[in-house]
Scaffold this motif. Sequence first.
Motif, short mmCIF file in Angstrom:
data_model
loop_
_atom_site.label_atom_id
_atom_site.label_comp_id
_atom_site.label_asym_id
_atom_site.label_seq_id
_atom_site.Cartn_x
_atom_site.Cartn_y
_atom_site.Cartn_z
N LEU A 1 0.69 -86.77 -55.93
CA LEU A 1 1.22 -86.21 -54.69
C LEU A 1 0.16 -86.17 -53.60
N ALA A 2 -1.06 -85.88 -53.97
CA ALA A 2 -2.14 -85.80 -52.99
C ALA A 2 -2.47 -87.18 -52.41
N PHE A 3 -2.47 -88.20 -53.24
CA PHE A 3 -2.87 -89.53 -52.78
C PHE A 3 -1.71 -90.44 -52.44
N CYS A 4 -0.60 -90.32 -53.12
CA CYS A 4 0.53 -91.22 -52.90
C CYS A 4 1.26 -90.93 -51.59
N SER A 5 1.32 -89.68 -51.19
CA SER A 5 2.08 -89.33 -49.99
C SER A 5 1.28 -89.54 -48.71
N LYS A 6 -0.02 -89.61 -48.80
CA LYS A 6 -0.86 -89.75 -47.61
C LYS A 6 -0.98 -91.22 -47.22
N ASN A 7 -0.88 -91.48 -45.91
CA ASN A 7 -1.12 -92.82 -45.40
C ASN A 7 -2.62 -93.06 -45.44
N SER A 8 -3.08 -93.93 -46.29
CA SER A 8 -4.52 -94.11 -46.48
C SER A 8 -5.15 -95.00 -45.42
N ILE A 9 -4.37 -95.60 -44.56
CA ILE A 9 -4.91 -96.45 -43.50
C ILE A 9 -5.03 -95.62 -42.23
N GLU A 10 -6.25 -95.45 -41.78
CA GLU A 10 -6.50 -94.67 -40.58
C GLU A 10 -7.39 -95.47 -39.64
N VAL A 11 -7.08 -95.38 -38.35
CA VAL A 11 -7.89 -95.99 -37.32
C VAL A 11 -8.11 -94.94 -36.24
N SER A 12 -9.34 -94.62 -35.97
CA SER A 12 -9.65 -93.63 -34.95
C SER A 12 -9.47 -94.23 -33.56
N ASN B 1 -11.05 -93.39 -31.04
CA ASN B 1 -12.32 -93.24 -30.33
C ASN B 1 -13.13 -94.53 -30.36
N ASN B 2 -14.00 -94.68 -29.38
CA ASN B 2 -14.94 -95.81 -29.30
C ASN B 2 -14.23 -97.17 -29.28
N LEU B 3 -13.26 -97.31 -28.39
CA LEU B 3 -12.57 -98.59 -28.26
C LEU B 3 -13.53 -99.64 -27.71
N SER B 4 -13.35 -100.88 -28.14
CA SER B 4 -14.21 -101.96 -27.67
C SER B 4 -13.83 -102.34 -26.24
N ALA B 5 -14.82 -102.76 -25.49
CA ALA B 5 -14.60 -103.13 -24.09
C ALA B 5 -14.70 -104.63 -23.93
N LYS C 1 -7.61 -103.44 -39.89
CA LYS C 1 -6.75 -102.28 -40.11
C LYS C 1 -5.87 -102.11 -38.88
N GLY C 2 -4.61 -101.79 -39.10
CA GLY C 2 -3.71 -101.59 -37.98
C GLY C 2 -2.72 -100.48 -38.24
N ILE C 3 -2.43 -99.68 -37.20
CA ILE C 3 -1.41 -98.64 -37.31
C ILE C 3 -0.51 -98.69 -36.08
N ASN C 4 0.76 -98.50 -36.32
CA ASN C 4 1.75 -98.40 -35.25
C ASN C 4 1.63 -96.99 -34.67
N LYS D 1 -11.86 -103.06 -31.60
CA LYS D 1 -11.02 -101.88 -31.82
C LYS D 1 -10.32 -101.61 -30.50
N GLN D 2 -8.99 -101.84 -30.48
CA GLN D 2 -8.26 -101.76 -29.23
C GLN D 2 -6.77 -101.61 -29.49
N TYR D 3 -6.03 -101.19 -28.46
CA TYR D 3 -4.57 -101.12 -28.51
C TYR D 3 -3.99 -102.49 -28.19
N PHE D 4 -2.98 -102.90 -28.98
CA PHE D 4 -2.28 -104.16 -28.78
C PHE D 4 -0.85 -103.85 -28.32
N TYR D 5 -0.38 -104.62 -27.34
CA TYR D 5 0.91 -104.36 -26.71
C TYR D 5 1.89 -105.51 -26.97
N PRO D 6 3.22 -105.21 -26.96
CA PRO D 6 4.21 -106.25 -27.25
C PRO D 6 4.23 -107.36 -26.21
N ASN D 7 4.44 -108.58 -26.69
CA ASN D 7 4.54 -109.74 -25.84
C ASN D 7 5.95 -110.32 -25.90
#
Length: 174
Positions: free
Chosen positions: A16-27, A29-33, A126-129, A164-170
């Motif tokens: 329950l502790a590990f299966c229910s948690k989304n293990s993919i995380e992206v902060s 912070n510190n987006l690339s320019a 790594k990617g998260i919606n 590390k950046q936000y990607f937008y729909p095309n």
Amino acid sequence: MKKIIIIPLVSLTVCLAFCSKNSIEVSPNNLSACQANSQCSYLFSDQADVDSFHRVQSGAHRLFWFKDERNLGGCQLISTLWIKAPLNKNAFLLDTKDIANGLVSYSQLCICCTLIGVKSIGGYVKGINTNPEKSSDQTKWLIEAEIVLATIHSSKPIDTLYIKQYFYPNFVYN
């Protein structure tokens, strides 16, 4: 008798502790320019793929691409990173094996430059919606990628590309 009850209880608690948690995380912070003298775009499209000539076509992936168009004193260098991710997930992780299997590719085009051909050989993506409750055309993805590059004639790393950046729909559904 007590040992039999404790073992399943511990197993259930750990699951329950590990299966229910989304293990993919992206902060976020510190987006690339984007670099100086460059114009960058961060886009994605659903049900897409990229062919061997780096043209977008229909396919079975969520295709992300980062394009860096850089002015080199009258010469234009266009670098593109292509990422093929699964369509049916709100988060994903691609590893070195996925990269080696062609889910990530990198290309450079410059008519008046001398370029050494490179290929992606390792790293991760790594990617998260960020808005999974919205339709795909109304959301954005936060992608973090570290891609190890080598020349096309070697497997020896020569450079690492980090984004590390936000990607937008095309595309537009609604």
